[in-house]
Design an enzyme around this catalytic site. Structure first.
Site, short mmCIF file in Angstrom:
data_model
loop_
_atom_site.label_atom_id
_atom_site.label_comp_id
_atom_site.label_asym_id
_atom_site.label_seq_id
_atom_site.Cartn_x
_atom_site.Cartn_y
_atom_site.Cartn_z
CB CYS A 59 -17.64 -27.28 100.61
SG CYS A 59 -18.18 -25.73 100.99
CB CYS A 65 -24.03 -23.77 98.76
SG CYS A 65 -23.43 -22.93 97.36
CB CYS A 68 -20.70 -27.80 94.34
SG CYS A 68 -19.52 -26.60 94.32
CD GLN A 242 -12.81 -19.23 78.86
OE1 GLN A 242 -13.56 -20.12 79.77
NE2 GLN A 242 -13.05 -19.10 77.65
CD GLU A 289 -17.70 -10.47 71.71
OE1 GLU A 289 -18.93 -10.08 72.00
OE2 GLU A 289 -17.22 -11.57 71.70
CB CYS A 363 -19.41 -23.06 77.75
SG CYS A 363 -20.70 -22.15 76.82
#
Length: 409
Positions: A59, A65, A68, A242, A289, A363
């Site tokens: 990229c 940026c 990433c 997700q 939840e 996560c």
């Protein structure tokens, strides 16, 4: 003064680490680098001896940026490193487990992104923030986002012109849905009559499915439906989803396998039904939840579906009021998908309830390992771990795991 250092390993954030410790972004183990030391961080980096795992970045925005951290590394290296991150987190708790081959989502598959937009003298600037910076980098050729999201960035710019402030940055979350683009805006000007009318007109002009402004729905042309298994759900604005459909399906396959054979399942931190609704094809599910709007959306979706078993919902803060052992004992299996903080309080109650199967989605490998230790100490076996990389080229690592309890213990 320029200094030379050798990278020993990568840290959890994907930075190279040299003796000191000294942190060197976008480097790889074994590389010899030079630069100027600023505190504990090396700046103005030059790679003197590159690793054989270093590749040409795909990229053109990568250098500026902050989206990433690992495009400079070979895919195989990143995959192995993410598995090792999980393995090391477990080892820090004295644990080990069979690690299944990692599943990595493809390029151009992100279905949701939050775009930063700032008004300027000439118009707007929209994109992702640079690394540890307030600078916004435009991303017209982003390799993460689904092409439909990249094409939608001008929508974020248009909304900033209508309701953004020259002093602040607008956060515009763009989500792909079956009804079209679902847009949620934070940090804009306070709503008044003229702004609300202009935003409603923009919803029509850009063909948006829904537009919300600081959690208030401005307009909805068509329901922004997300499908969880056979069920269509309209999540509330900004609700958890997700990052990629591919990653969601990988996690769902792991959870379905982990709970196979269970007749009654409790789904904790259930969101809008990512796992609850597909699991209801073969088991009764009680979904818990913290956000009532999410459970409402799930319930409405379930009531319109055909051929599913009973799904009941409960809005409850599981950090403050975890389900207790007497509540948990009516279920054959439990599913957990907590936020990054993990589920320490709820896991402690699950350990006492001694359910035969626990499927855990995480996560954060560190809090997962902490919670896993509680279960293992209570007699559970960590049967396997499946790492899922749906945040490609980032340091973010997700996983699914299966715990079982020997009923004779």
């Amino acid at each position: 003064m320029t200094q030379q250092h050798t990278i020993i390993r990568l840290g959890h954030q994907g930075d190279g680490i040299a003796d000191g410790p000294i942190y060197v972004p976008r480097t790889l183990p074994g590389e010899v680098v030079s630069g100027t030391l600023n505190g504990q961080v090396l700046a103005d980096i030059r790679v003197e001896t590159p690793s054989d795992q270093r590749v040409k970045v795909p990229c053109r925005h990568y250098k500026a940026c902050g989206g990433c951290q690992l495009q400079h590394a070979a895919d195989e290296f990143v995959a192995d490193w993410k598995v090792e991150v999980v393995r090391n987190a477990l080892a820090a708790q004295g644990l080990d487990a069979p690690m299944r081959p990692i599943h990595t989502s493809p390029e151009y598959s992100r279905r949701r992104a939050t775009i930063a937009v700032r008004r300027t003298k000439k118009g707007t600037l929209a994109g992702f923030h640079g690394r540890a910076s307030d600078t916004i980098t435009e991303i017209p050729d982003c390799h993460l986002l689904h092409p439909s999201l990249t094409r939608a960035i001008p929508v974020a710019e248009a909304l900033a012109l209508l309701g953004g402030s020259r002093k602040g940055v607008l956060a515009v979350t763009l989500t792909l849905s079956e009804g079209g683009l679902d847009v949620a805006v934070k940090g804009g000007k306070p709503l008044d009559g003229p702004l609300e009318m202009a935003l409603a007109q923009a919803t029509e002009h850009h063909g948006l499915a829904r537009l919300s402004w600081d959690d208030e729905v401005i307009a909805m042309r068509t329901p922004p439906v997300q499908h969880f298994g056979p069920v269509g759900v309209v999540p509330p604005p900004g609700a958890f989803l997700q990052a990629t459909k591919d990653g969601e399906q990988a996690l769902l396959r792991a959870i379905t396998e982990a709970t196979q054979g269970a007749k009654r399942i409790v789904d904790l931190f259930a969101g809008c039904g990512t796992f609850s609704l597909p699991l209801a094809q073969s088991a009764e599910v009680h979904a818990v939840e913290g956000e009532a709007e999410m459970t409402k959306a799930m319930d409405q979706g379930w009531r319109k579906a055909q051929g599913l078993k009973q799904v009941t919902t409960e809005a409850r803060d599981l950090f403050r009021r975890p389900l207790m052992p007497d509540e948990l004992k009516k279920f054959d299996a439990a599913v957990l998908d907590p936020p990054r903080a993990g589920a320490e309080a709820q896991v402690a109650e699950l350990a006492q309830a001694r359910r035969l199967v626990i499927a855990y989605v995480s996560c954060n490998p560190v809090t997962f390992a902490r919670d896993a230790k509680i279960l293992v100490n209570a007699g559970y076996t960590l049967e396997w771990v499946q790492v899922v990389d749906q945040f490609r080229w980032s340091s973010h690592t997700e996983l699914a795991a299966r715990f079982t309890l020997n009923p004779k213990l």
